[in-house]
Design a protein around this motif. Sequence first.
Motif, PDB file in Angstrom:
ATOM      1  N   SER A   1      -8.290   0.894  15.936  1.00  0.00           N
ATOM      2  CA  SER A   1      -8.007   0.060  17.100  1.00  0.00           C
ATOM      3  C   SER A   1      -9.245  -0.688  17.575  1.00  0.00           C
ATOM      4  O   SER A   1      -9.219  -1.918  17.747  1.00  0.00           O
TER       5      SER A   1
ATOM      6  N   SER B   1      -6.176   0.954  21.869  1.00  0.00           N
ATOM      7  CA  SER B   1      -5.322   2.076  21.449  1.00  0.00           C
ATOM      8  C   SER B   1      -4.181   2.336  22.427  1.00  0.00           C
ATOM      9  O   SER B   1      -3.914   3.478  22.797  1.00  0.00           O
TER      10      SER B   1
ATOM     11  N   LEU C   1       0.611  -0.667  18.613  1.00  0.00           N
ATOM     12  CA  LEU C   1      -0.704  -0.585  19.241  1.00  0.00           C
ATOM     13  C   LEU C   1      -1.115  -1.954  19.777  1.00  0.00           C
ATOM     14  O   LEU C   1      -0.927  -2.979  19.108  1.00  0.00           O
TER      15      LEU C   1
END
Length: 249
Positions: free
Chosen positions: A45, A84, A204
């Motif tokens: 991420s 994230s 995400l």
Amino acid sequence: MTRLVFAVLFAFQAVLAPLQAQTLSVVADEWPPFSGEALPNGGLSLDVISAVLRRAGYDVDTQVVPWARVIDGAQTGEFDIVGSLFEDAELQTFLSYSDPFFSTDVRLVQRKGDSHSFTTVDELRPFSIAVGDGFVYEADFDRADYLNKVVVTTTLQGVQMVAHGRVDLTLDSVDVIRHAITHDDPALADRVEFAPGVLVSQTLHMGVRHDLEGSTQIIADFNRVLGEMRDDGSLDALLAVHASRLIPE
């Protein structure tokens, strides 16, 4: 006319420069393989977010801190961007979400040989379920205060509790669970398994705090460059760096 064109271009650049000259503080919690101190470039991420924003012309500083500090810092202005993130209505009251850059399934984990099954959240009433403190899973599940939820600190702790019979179930992204077992406690692989079915498929995102100057432009720049990176293959190349951490079933 030439002078007028140059004047307009100069003014436009002057507007953009303060936004893209600032260093954006990007933060996420310890949640491997998506984010973590020991992961390559801070995890999938943070790596994607940093790469996209830098290609869009921004300076970026990343940190991995506990979830409680992530939320507090985003609300008080200590941090500009949170990485994230799953879709969550409460978080979106103070964070503007980007387009998604990865997808994962959230599933329940049971002891090997158990036969727990469900089709709705309500059918989980009979079970004790280990959940992360403050974790976001799925809207109906997160709101279900009638369930027997046992709060734990980490996903690994929840899986270990299932393996030792202290709770019936736990849950998280399949990528997070597989990473925790493979890298932190391989013996668990012989003791637990995924229960049938998927609770939810999640995506995400990064989230930019609403009160950050230029937040709308930052999101627009991120989404534009993310699309470019999808088209030219550089996003796939970046995700491939983390492929060894994304362990197949």
